[in-house]
Scaffold this motif. Sequence first.
Motif, mmCIF file in Angstrom:
data_model
loop_
_atom_site.group_PDB
_atom_site.id
_atom_site.type_symbol
_atom_site.label_atom_id
_atom_site.label_comp_id
_atom_site.label_asym_id
_atom_site.label_seq_id
_atom_site.Cartn_x
_atom_site.Cartn_y
_atom_site.Cartn_z
ATOM 1 N N GLY A 60 -9.157 -97.206 -52.952
ATOM 2 C CA GLY A 60 -8.374 -96.002 -53.184
ATOM 3 C C GLY A 60 -8.097 -95.787 -54.654
ATOM 4 O O GLY A 60 -8.761 -96.365 -55.519
ATOM 5 N N THR A 61 -7.080 -94.984 -54.918
ATOM 6 C CA THR A 61 -6.709 -94.633 -56.283
ATOM 7 C C THR A 61 -5.285 -95.090 -56.554
ATOM 8 O O THR A 61 -4.390 -94.891 -55.721
ATOM 9 N N VAL A 62 -5.092 -95.715 -57.706
ATOM 10 C CA VAL A 62 -3.754 -96.160 -58.092
ATOM 11 C C VAL A 62 -2.898 -94.926 -58.366
ATOM 12 O O VAL A 62 -3.234 -94.092 -59.212
ATOM 13 N N ARG A 63 -1.820 -94.811 -57.628
ATOM 14 C CA ARG A 63 -0.897 -93.684 -57.822
ATOM 15 C C ARG A 63 0.090 -93.972 -58.943
ATOM 16 O O ARG A 63 0.398 -93.109 -59.768
ATOM 17 N N GLU B 4 -3.155 -94.901 -53.188
ATOM 18 C CA GLU B 4 -3.514 -93.853 -52.241
ATOM 19 C C GLU B 4 -4.888 -94.204 -51.673
ATOM 20 O O GLU B 4 -5.890 -94.170 -52.393
ATOM 21 N N PRO B 5 -4.982 -94.591 -50.388
ATOM 22 C CA PRO B 5 -6.267 -95.014 -49.824
ATOM 23 C C PRO B 5 -7.327 -93.917 -49.895
ATOM 24 O O PRO B 5 -7.019 -92.719 -49.846
ATOM 25 N N VAL C 176 -0.047 -97.114 -49.727
ATOM 26 C CA VAL C 176 0.021 -98.574 -49.615
ATOM 27 C C VAL C 176 0.867 -99.097 -50.767
ATOM 28 O O VAL C 176 0.616 -98.785 -51.933
ATOM 29 N N ARG C 177 1.859 -99.878 -50.405
ATOM 30 C CA ARG C 177 2.866 -100.362 -51.349
ATOM 31 C C ARG C 177 2.691 -101.871 -51.527
ATOM 32 O O ARG C 177 2.755 -102.623 -50.554
ATOM 33 N N GLN D 251 -6.599 -94.906 -61.714
ATOM 34 C CA GLN D 251 -7.772 -95.782 -61.652
ATOM 35 C C GLN D 251 -8.234 -95.950 -60.211
ATOM 36 O O GLN D 251 -7.436 -96.105 -59.295
ATOM 37 N N ARG D 252 -9.538 -95.919 -60.006
ATOM 38 C CA ARG D 252 -10.135 -96.097 -58.686
ATOM 39 C C ARG D 252 -10.454 -97.570 -58.479
ATOM 40 O O ARG D 252 -10.995 -98.231 -59.366
ATOM 41 N N VAL D 253 -10.104 -98.109 -57.308
ATOM 42 C CA VAL D 253 -10.416 -99.498 -56.985
ATOM 43 C C VAL D 253 -11.097 -99.553 -55.627
ATOM 44 O O VAL D 253 -10.846 -98.720 -54.751
ATOM 45 N N ASP D 254 -11.968 -100.527 -55.461
ATOM 46 C CA ASP D 254 -12.568 -100.811 -54.166
ATOM 47 C C ASP D 254 -11.794 -101.933 -53.491
ATOM 48 O O ASP D 254 -11.084 -102.703 -54.157
ATOM 49 N N ARG D 255 -11.943 -102.033 -52.179
ATOM 50 C CA ARG D 255 -11.315 -103.143 -51.471
ATOM 51 C C ARG D 255 -11.847 -104.453 -52.037
ATOM 52 O O ARG D 255 -13.046 -104.639 -52.199
#
Length: 297
Positions: free
Chosen positions: A53-56, A79-80, A91-92, A104-108
């Motif tokens: 998702g993306t870091v909010r 944000e998934p 997701v907290r 920033q975009r992250v993968d699982r």
Amino acid sequence: MAVTLPEAVLAQYARFSLYNSPYPAHDGGCAIDCYPGTLVDGRTTAAPSPVAGTVRETRTVRAPPKPYAPEHDHLILLEPAASSPLSGLTVRILHVEPSVEAGQRVDRGDSLGRLVRAGFFAPWVDNHLHVGVRGPDRNPYRASGSLPLELGASVRPLEWDGTGRVVSTGETYAVLDSPAHPNPGAEFVGVRADSGGVLDGGLPHYDGGGLLERGGSIDAECDRDPVVSLNGDRLGVADGRTIAWDDVTVTANGEPITGLSLFCARDGDFGAKLICPDRPFERGERVRVRVRSSTED
């Protein structure tokens, strides 16, 4: 509304627990602690993201004061991705000093930063990510308010007769060689209650615990006896999957200890974990654990 955590999320971690915490955020299994590993006396610092998702947002938050821990912790909001089963939710994540930033975009499985030990941790607790899931209408900054979590992976209940030999120790705990994981790395396991299901929580040093895998989903009707026991010793009463512990004392070789740490694990180091800051044990020592009513003479 409950949220199911997919097996792919849980499989990234060596251990997890819904109830093994004293904090209200875990009430009813509304948060999960995910343990990436127990290397170096439980002090691994790896912090793989539970979802893509993306870091909010990231922010520093106040932690309970403890003489052995820093004053602050860290909160990461994710944000998934649209393809995620958790899309539309937030997701907290706590206990990670972030190396990521907003947008920033992250993968699982990508690193979110470095695990930290803030004042939320008791001395015997291994490093972990605290994960909760919020609906879009809920305040993501408050400690409580996350949705109940269902497990998308099965947990195999293991019989344990309450005995074992000490295989590792720390200043506040000892780990036994039983029950042994029959198939490390391939499945999650936990200690079986007498009537079925896997025990989860801090017995009795935290207010309550959980009984996973016995009655199906959180809302499933279960006609089994609500009394929960281990080796004939009564532990408490279950309401759904949540257990209210009785007024009990855990003993090891007849001496009272702080309690038992109960969780789910897929690593080969799994075994009963005794919480015993006031009672040292030696490696190789044979131990028998019982749970007694605190009102017994």
